[in-house]
Design an enzyme around this catalytic site. Structure first.
Site, short mmCIF file in Angstrom:
data_model
loop_
_atom_site.label_atom_id
_atom_site.label_comp_id
_atom_site.label_asym_id
_atom_site.label_seq_id
_atom_site.Cartn_x
_atom_site.Cartn_y
_atom_site.Cartn_z
N LYS A 17 0.85 -1.20 0.00
CA LYS A 17 0.00 0.00 0.00
C LYS A 17 0.87 1.23 0.00
CE LYS A 17 0.85 1.15 4.51
NZ LYS A 17 1.47 2.43 4.98
N GLY A 100 10.66 -2.39 6.11
CA GLY A 100 11.00 -1.08 6.64
C GLY A 100 10.82 0.03 5.63
N GLY A 102 7.53 1.30 4.79
CA GLY A 102 6.27 2.02 4.97
C GLY A 102 5.21 1.59 3.98
N ALA A 106 4.41 -6.53 6.03
CA ALA A 106 4.11 -7.52 7.06
C ALA A 106 2.62 -7.58 7.36
CB ALA A 106 4.89 -7.20 8.34
N SER A 108 0.16 -6.80 5.26
CA SER A 108 -0.51 -7.43 4.13
C SER A 108 -0.32 -8.93 4.15
CB SER A 108 0.03 -6.85 2.81
OG SER A 108 -0.71 -7.34 1.71
N ASP A 140 -2.38 -1.62 10.30
CA ASP A 140 -2.60 -1.63 8.85
C ASP A 140 -3.34 -2.86 8.36
OD1 ASP A 140 -1.45 0.82 8.30
OD2 ASP A 140 0.53 0.00 7.83
#
Length: 289
Positions: A17, A100, A102, A106, A108, A140
């Site tokens: 994303k 790392g 952004g 992880a 998703s 997220d």
């Protein structure tokens, strides 16, 4: 078990994303930050492989040295407990989304794992029920279960579908910025520094974590400057370290990519309207949010 062979025989996508903007609007009593963000899915994706086990064990069958916290296993364990099932699974992840960055890799991965196991174990939970479980594991994950362009509020669990034009994105990866470290740095920032004091390339960015992110990962500054020179803009996704620019055509995105220094890793990715699993067999009985 219906659908099992399909899930075992092929991998399942876990798309990344981008945060088109990210505002920090408050903080809960438990320390979690409240956000207001627009999030879109892109076709850069990891692949998840899930195989049924009859012995009830949940096993990781990959070994990524950079992965210190197996969010997929945590999600699987939580679902197994909630569903009260005796079955288990082997779970493997083929990584393509940089760690790392952004981009929510992880989270998703964990969301796709939940969808796969929900179907594999015939647990029968809706996406909304899975999202309620997931919100306890990572802010997220509910977005990836929601599965379409959305305005995210609360800690990320309050989601509203919105329409947004599809773009092609040029993503550049100057390094890693651990989410926890960026939020910790954000809390320690007491002055109201303007982004132009950090990098002219990010002065028009609307990501409130930009100042903290460049303190955690200073190479973001040079990457943003290089991307702005090549593409005319540079935005930071999530807690970084990925910086990106949007284009109307893939040709324009690739032309800008050619202008970036060869030592700066980059990729062109397309925005997607919906999570590819929303129309798959994994959503038997769970199509509604």
């Amino acid at each position: 078990m219906a659908g099992t062979a399909i899930m075992v025989d092929r991998g399942l996508p876990a798309p990344a994303k981008l945060n088109l903007h990210l505002h920090i609007v408050g903080r809960r009593e438990d320390g979690m930050h409240l956000i207001d963000s627009v999030m879109v899915l892109i076709d850069l994706a990891d692949t998840i492989y899930v195989t049924l086990r009859q012995d009830g064990k949940l096993c990781r069958t990959w070994n990524h040295l950079d992965v210190s916290d197996d969010l997929c296993l945590r999600a699987a364990t939580a679902l197994q407990k909630l569903a009260n099932v005796s079955l288990g699974a082997d779970i493997a992840v083929e990584k393509r989304i940089p760690i790392g960055a952004g981009l929510g890799g992880a989270s998703s991965d964990a969301a796709t794992t939940l969808l796969a196991l929900n179907a594999l174990w015939q647990a029968g939970f809706t996406r909304q029920q899975l999202a309620a479980l997931a919100a306890q594991l990572g802010a997220d994950i509910p977005f990836f279960l929601f599965g379409e362009t959305a305005r995210a509020q609360g800690i990320g669990e309050c989601l509203t579908a919105i329409e947004a034009p599809l773009h092609y994105y040029l993503l550049a990866f100057p390094g890693k910025a651990a989410t926890a470290a960026v939020f910790e740095e954000y809390q320690q920032i007491t002055d109201k520094q303007h982004l132009s004091n950090i990098s002219e390339a990010l002065q028009h960015d609307c990501n409130h974590l930009a100042v903290a992110a460049v303190r955690v990962c200073p190479p973001i500054i040079a990457a943003a400057q290089q991307l702005q020179a090549a593409a005319g803009e540079a935005r930071l996704s999530g807690s970084g370290a990925c910086v990106f620019a949007a284009f109307d055509t893939v040709a324009a995105a690739k032309a800008a990519q050619q202008k970036l220094p060869s030592q700066l890793p980059s990729v062109v990715s397309a925005g997607i309207i919906r999570h590819p699993l929303l129309e798959s067999h994994l959503h038997w009985g769970v199509a509604k949010w």
